[in-house]
Each structure stands twice: as structure tokens, then as C-alpha cells.
Design a protein around this motif. Structure first.
Motif, PDB file in Angstrom:
ATOM      1  N   ASP A 121       0.828  -1.115   0.033  1.00  0.00           N
ATOM      2  CA  ASP A 121       0.104  -0.020   0.006  1.00  0.00           C
ATOM      3  C   ASP A 121       0.995   1.204  -0.134  1.00  0.00           C
ATOM      4  O   ASP A 121       0.647   2.350   0.620  1.00  0.00           O
ATOM      5  N   THR A 122       1.966   1.192  -0.704  1.00  0.00           N
ATOM      6  CA  THR A 122       3.032   2.434  -1.029  1.00  0.00           C
ATOM      7  C   THR A 122       2.916   2.673  -2.563  1.00  0.00           C
ATOM      8  O   THR A 122       2.914   2.008  -3.323  1.00  0.00           O
ATOM      9  N   LEU A 123       2.991   3.930  -2.642  1.00  0.00           N
ATOM     10  CA  LEU A 123       3.289   4.545  -4.002  1.00  0.00           C
ATOM     11  C   LEU A 123       4.630   4.360  -4.663  1.00  0.00           C
ATOM     12  O   LEU A 123       5.477   5.006  -3.738  1.00  0.00           O
ATOM     13  N   LEU A 124       4.876   3.601  -5.409  1.00  0.00           N
ATOM     14  CA  LEU A 124       6.346   3.198  -5.964  1.00  0.00           C
ATOM     15  C   LEU A 124       6.468   3.689  -7.534  1.00  0.00           C
ATOM     16  O   LEU A 124       5.453   4.090  -8.123  1.00  0.00           O
ATOM     17  N   GLY A 125       7.510   3.927  -7.899  1.00  0.00           N
ATOM     18  CA  GLY A 125       7.583   4.373  -9.133  1.00  0.00           C
ATOM     19  C   GLY A 125       8.953   3.437  -9.957  1.00  0.00           C
ATOM     20  O   GLY A 125       9.619   2.776  -9.364  1.00  0.00           O
ATOM     21  N   ILE A 126       8.631   3.197 -11.264  1.00  0.00           N
ATOM     22  CA  ILE A 126       9.489   2.654 -12.150  1.00  0.00           C
ATOM     23  C   ILE A 126      10.273   3.520 -13.175  1.00  0.00           C
ATOM     24  O   ILE A 126       9.341   4.161 -13.905  1.00  0.00           O
ATOM     25  N   SER A 127      11.134   3.583 -13.376  1.00  0.00           N
ATOM     26  CA  SER A 127      12.065   4.468 -14.361  1.00  0.00           C
ATOM     27  C   SER A 127      12.486   3.561 -15.596  1.00  0.00           C
ATOM     28  O   SER A 127      13.211   2.665 -15.293  1.00  0.00           O
ATOM     29  N   VAL A 128      11.886   3.577 -16.863  1.00  0.00           N
ATOM     30  CA  VAL A 128      12.175   2.724 -17.970  1.00  0.00           C
ATOM     31  C   VAL A 128      12.999   3.576 -18.902  1.00  0.00           C
ATOM     32  O   VAL A 128      12.756   4.535 -19.297  1.00  0.00           O
ATOM     33  N   PRO A 129      14.320   3.243 -19.142  1.00  0.00           N
ATOM     34  CA  PRO A 129      15.107   3.809 -20.382  1.00  0.00           C
ATOM     35  C   PRO A 129      14.610   3.549 -21.586  1.00  0.00           C
ATOM     36  O   PRO A 129      13.680   2.797 -21.771  1.00  0.00           O
ATOM     37  N   PRO A 130      15.217   4.372 -22.637  1.00  0.00           N
ATOM     38  CA  PRO A 130      14.888   4.052 -23.842  1.00  0.00           C
ATOM     39  C   PRO A 130      15.310   2.654 -24.308  1.00  0.00           C
ATOM     40  O   PRO A 130      16.290   2.140 -24.007  1.00  0.00           O
ATOM     41  N   ILE A 131      13.962   1.808 -24.701  1.00  0.00           N
ATOM     42  CA  ILE A 131      14.273   0.623 -25.276  1.00  0.00           C
ATOM     43  C   ILE A 131      14.472   0.329 -26.611  1.00  0.00           C
ATOM     44  O   ILE A 131      13.784   1.074 -27.444  1.00  0.00           O
ATOM     45  N   LEU A 132      15.198  -0.716 -26.953  1.00  0.00           N
ATOM     46  CA  LEU A 132      15.409  -0.893 -28.497  1.00  0.00           C
ATOM     47  C   LEU A 132      14.262  -1.974 -29.103  1.00  0.00           C
ATOM     48  O   LEU A 132      14.459  -3.214 -28.847  1.00  0.00           O
ATOM     49  N   SER A 133      13.409  -1.521 -29.781  1.00  0.00           N
ATOM     50  CA  SER A 133      13.236  -0.200 -30.142  1.00  0.00           C
ATOM     51  C   SER A 133      11.581   0.222 -29.795  1.00  0.00           C
ATOM     52  O   SER A 133      11.353   1.230 -30.024  1.00  0.00           O
ATOM     53  N   SER A 134      10.881  -0.730 -29.329  1.00  0.00           N
ATOM     54  CA  SER A 134       9.528  -0.563 -28.866  1.00  0.00           C
ATOM     55  C   SER A 134       9.320  -1.689 -27.567  1.00  0.00           C
ATOM     56  O   SER A 134       9.829  -2.716 -27.802  1.00  0.00           O
ATOM     57  N   TYR A 135       8.293  -1.130 -26.816  1.00  0.00           N
ATOM     58  CA  TYR A 135       8.177  -2.199 -25.698  1.00  0.00           C
ATOM     59  C   TYR A 135       6.865  -1.901 -25.090  1.00  0.00           C
ATOM     60  O   TYR A 135       6.315  -0.782 -25.287  1.00  0.00           O
ATOM     61  N   LYS A 136       6.392  -2.762 -24.248  1.00  0.00           N
ATOM     62  CA  LYS A 136       4.875  -2.578 -23.474  1.00  0.00           C
ATOM     63  C   LYS A 136       5.268  -3.462 -22.267  1.00  0.00           C
ATOM     64  O   LYS A 136       6.097  -4.560 -22.113  1.00  0.00           O
ATOM     65  N   LEU A 137       5.312  -2.713 -21.066  1.00  0.00           N
ATOM     66  CA  LEU A 137       5.269  -3.310 -19.663  1.00  0.00           C
ATOM     67  C   LEU A 137       4.311  -3.334 -18.698  1.00  0.00           C
ATOM     68  O   LEU A 137       3.414  -2.400 -18.739  1.00  0.00           O
ATOM     69  N   TRP A 138       3.940  -4.543 -18.326  1.00  0.00           N
ATOM     70  CA  TRP A 138       2.848  -4.790 -17.377  1.00  0.00           C
ATOM     71  C   TRP A 138       3.363  -4.881 -16.121  1.00  0.00           C
ATOM     72  O   TRP A 138       4.727  -5.533 -15.827  1.00  0.00           O
ATOM     73  N   VAL A 139       2.887  -4.273 -15.022  1.00  0.00           N
ATOM     74  CA  VAL A 139       3.209  -4.438 -13.514  1.00  0.00           C
ATOM     75  C   VAL A 139       1.904  -5.003 -12.894  1.00  0.00           C
ATOM     76  O   VAL A 139       0.816  -4.623 -12.815  1.00  0.00           O
TER      77      VAL A 139
END
Length: 391
Positions: A121-139
Motif C-alpha cells: 500500500d505504498t506509491l512506488l515508481g519505475i523508471s524505464v530507459p529508452p528500449i530498443l526499439s519498442s516495448y510494453k510493460l505490465w506491472v
């Protein structure tokens, strides 16, 4: 009058460099990981049960991730235990990790993170760098961030490569990440920079510090460039100031279009191809101005025939890059990097040759040379491989 002008230029350069270093080191405290004991994941599991974000800082999600080559899996596919993974070290382009993986392809990554229970129950963050060369991320089964459109072919893929920092409310002591990546437009495929996890405030500070650092680069280089153009306006016979001014201005623009690409995030309609070629063309122009600047400073010490050959190569790279595809342009850059190293060797030879001349003010000229070489070296290191080995 001339001596006073030189003393003023040297004093101003020292002040600017000292201020630059101070701001860089200050901002890097926020922009880089503030811990010395990062924990790598093992076989797709990252153990952070004893990790305290408040004390230990945010952390890179590096180490072994589960890897599914030539498969685009979504979170629902992992409810079935029949998926058999291989493993890959993050961050690293998949074609560099395993020569059997073609740079052009697609794959799915997966990572399970065991969190400290206090961060439920805490607000977290994820930093994603430039990916080569397209992406989708699920959490945890929810689509978290994406760039472009992931595709199994070049026709179905829409490439895009921008850094993204996003936030989510963590409702569990486990985090499951599913990352789809496709690449049909760059010389390497997969990931190059670290993905970071931390508290919302930490990741926000990291992002803001990175942007502030790039804006600072932009501002200081732009001021230096305009200042040297202003000096040239009063002494048009000294063309070295003109070329050094252009060099600083070009590098100031690169500060907004390379790295975190802050300028490009403001204009969503800029295509992947245009953004990539702007990076490369500005790099080529910067190296060209470094070469010409050095030759103008050390007059009579360089070969006109060699400079003509260099000019031909510059023209070839610039014209070719404009018309070819991003994939070929990214491969051509490797050749230009070798070409740049030859230029650095040649300019160093020019300076060493000038050391025997009593007419040359070696100290002043060497300072000017080192400034330009540092700018060039930063650009080369940015393009030479992973940030893990660079940035």
C-alpha cells in the motif's frame, strides 16, 4: 589589449568549468543510484525482502530475468506454468548476450520482485530507459507503460525510444513484471540501460535531476557558443572562434535530443527515424567542428590533403545518413566511431607537433583542445555500447 582578452577568456573558462563540475556532481547525486550494494536478480527473482528504500535508496532491476525468445507473452500467459524460459542478463542487448539471437526480432522478459512487507500500500515508481526499439510493460497484470507498437515484423512494429518514469500503488509484497520488446530498426535488440524501482518521491527526483542536468548542459553550452560567436563578430579574422561557437551550439542541441531526450518528449509527433538521425547528424557535425577548430588553432601544422580526405568522409556520412533507414544508419555509426578515433589521433599529433614551436601558446591552446576533446569523448562513450559499461 590582446593579452587582457586572453586572460579574461581563460578566467571565464575556469569559472564556467568549475560551475559545470559543481552542478554536475550535485545533480548526479539524485540522477544515479544512491546505494553501493545493489542486489542482482537470480533466475527471474529479485529478492528485496530486506531492502529499505528509505535507507538504501532506489535500485536497478539488474541481473537474470526470464527470457522468452520470439514470443510475445502477456501477463495472462504466465498463469499457465507450461512456459519454459531461458535467462538473460539485464541490461544487455539480446544479440550481445547470445549470438544465436538476431538483433532484429522480438521477445518477452519476466521478473518477480519480493518486496519488503512495509511497502505494501505504498506509491512506488519505475523508471524505464529508452528500449530498443519498442516495448510494453505490465506491472502485476496492469499495463504500466509503453513506447511505440510492439510487432513481429518491421511492417507491424512502430518504433519509439523515449525514457518513461511512471508510478503505481503497490498492493502486495510481490511485484510481477512482464516486458515485451521488439526491434526491427536498430543494430541491437532488447535493453541497454537499467530499469529502476523506488519510492515515488525518489523516482520523481531522479527524473527531475536528469532533466535539470540536460537543461544545464544545454544552457551552459549555448552561452559558450553565443559568447564565441560574439567574439568572432568583433574579430572576423579569427575563424577558430566561429567554429568553436558552432560546436558548442550543436552540442547544446544534442543535450536535449540525446540521453533522456527531454526535448523529444515534448513533441510526440517526432518520428523515430527523424529523432535517431538528428542524434547522428549532430554528432557528425560536432566531430567535424572539433577537427576544423584544431586545425585553425594550429595553423601550418596539418596536412591539407588529409583534411580534404576527412571532409570527403564527413560529407559521405552526412548525406548517406539522411537517406538510409534507421537500421542501416545505426550500423554505419560504428564505422564513424572508428573514423572519429582516427581524427582524435590525428589532432593529438597536430598538438604534439606544435609543442616544438616557440610561437604557439601551448597552455592556452591545449586548454581549448581538451575542452573540445572532452565534449567529443562524451558523445563517443554514449554510443559505444551499454550504459552499464559507459551511459
Amino acid at each position: 589589449m590582446l593579452k587582457k582578452e586572453k586572460k579574461f577568456i581563460i578566467a571565464l573558462s575556469i569559472i564556467i568549468l568549475a560551475s559545470l563540475l559543481y552542478v554536475i556532481f550535485s545533480l548526479n547525486k539524485f540522477a544515479t543510484t544512491n546505494t553501493s550494494s545493489n542486489i542482482p536478480s537470480q533466475k527471474g527473482v529479485l529478492e528485496l525482502s530486506n531492502w529499505d528504500f528509505n535507507k538504501d535508496g532506489y535500485t536497478p532491476l539488474e541481473g537474470q530475468w526470464k527470457f522468452y525468445w520470439q514470443q510475445l507473452l502477456s501477463p495472462k500467459d504466465f498463469t499457465n506454468s507450461s512456459q519454459v524460459p531461458s535467462y538473460i542478463e539485464m541490461p544487455m542487448p539480446w544479440n550481445k548476450y547470445n549470438k544465436n539471437y538476431d538483433s532484429n526480432g522480438y521477445a518477452t522478459y519476466s521478473l518477480t520482485i519480493n518486496l519488503n512487507p512495509k511497502y505494501k500500500d505504498t506509491l512506488l515508481g519505475i523508471s524505464v530507459p529508452p528500449i530498443l526499439s519498442s516495448y510494453k510493460l505490465w506491472v502485476n497484470g496492469q499495463l504500466f507503460s509503453s513506447n511505440g507498437i510492439v510487432g513481429k515484423s518491421s511492417s507491424s512494429e512502430l518504433p519509439k525510444s523515449l525514457p518513461i518514469t511512471s508510478y503505481f500503488m503497490n498492493n502486495s509484497d510481490k511485484i510481477h513484471l512482464v516486458l515485451q520488446v521488439s526491434n526491427h530498426n536498430f543494430r541491437d535488440g532488447g535493453t541497454r540501460g537499467n530499469i529502476y524501482l523506488g519510492l515515488q518521491s525518489q523516482m520523481a527526483n531522479k527524473r527531475e535531476a536528469s532533466i535539470a542536468l540536460e537543461i544545464f548542459y544545454f544552457g551552459i553550452l549555448l552561452i559558450m557558443g553565443l559568447y564565441h560567436l560574439w567574439l568572432y563578430a568583433f574579430r572576423i579574422d579569427d575563424t577558430s572562434k566561429l567554429y568553436f561557437g558552432f560546436l558548442c551550439i550543436i552540442e547544446s542541441l544534442r543535450a536535449l535530443t540525446a540521453g533522456n531526450k527531454y526535448f523529444l518528449t515534448l513533441y510526440d509527433n517526432v518520428s523515430y527515424s527523424l529523432a535517431l538521425k538528428l542524434e547522428y547528424l549532430s554528432f557528425y557535425a560536432a566531430v567535424y567542428f572539433i577537427l576544423i577548430y584544431t586545425c585553425l588553432i594550429f595553423k601550418q601544422k596539418y596536412s591539407k590533403k588529409i583534411i580534404k580526405c576527412f571532409n570527403f568522409f564527413f560529407l559521405f556520412f552526412i548525406i548517406t545518413t539522411i537517406f538510409i533507414s534507421p537500421l542501416i544508419a545505426s550500423k554505419l555509426l560504428r564505422i564513424f566511431q572508428i573514423f572519429t578515433l582516427l581524427i582524435i589521433v590525428y589532432t593529438t599529433f597536430i598538438i604534439l607537433k606544435s609543442c616544438h614551436s616557440k610561437k604557439q601558446k601551448i597552455l592556452i591552446l591545449t586548454i581549448g583542445y581538451l575542452i573540445t576533446i572532452v565534449i567529443c569523448a562524451i558523445s563517443i562513450l554514449h554510443y559505444l555500447g551499454d550504459r552499464k559499461s559507459v551511459v
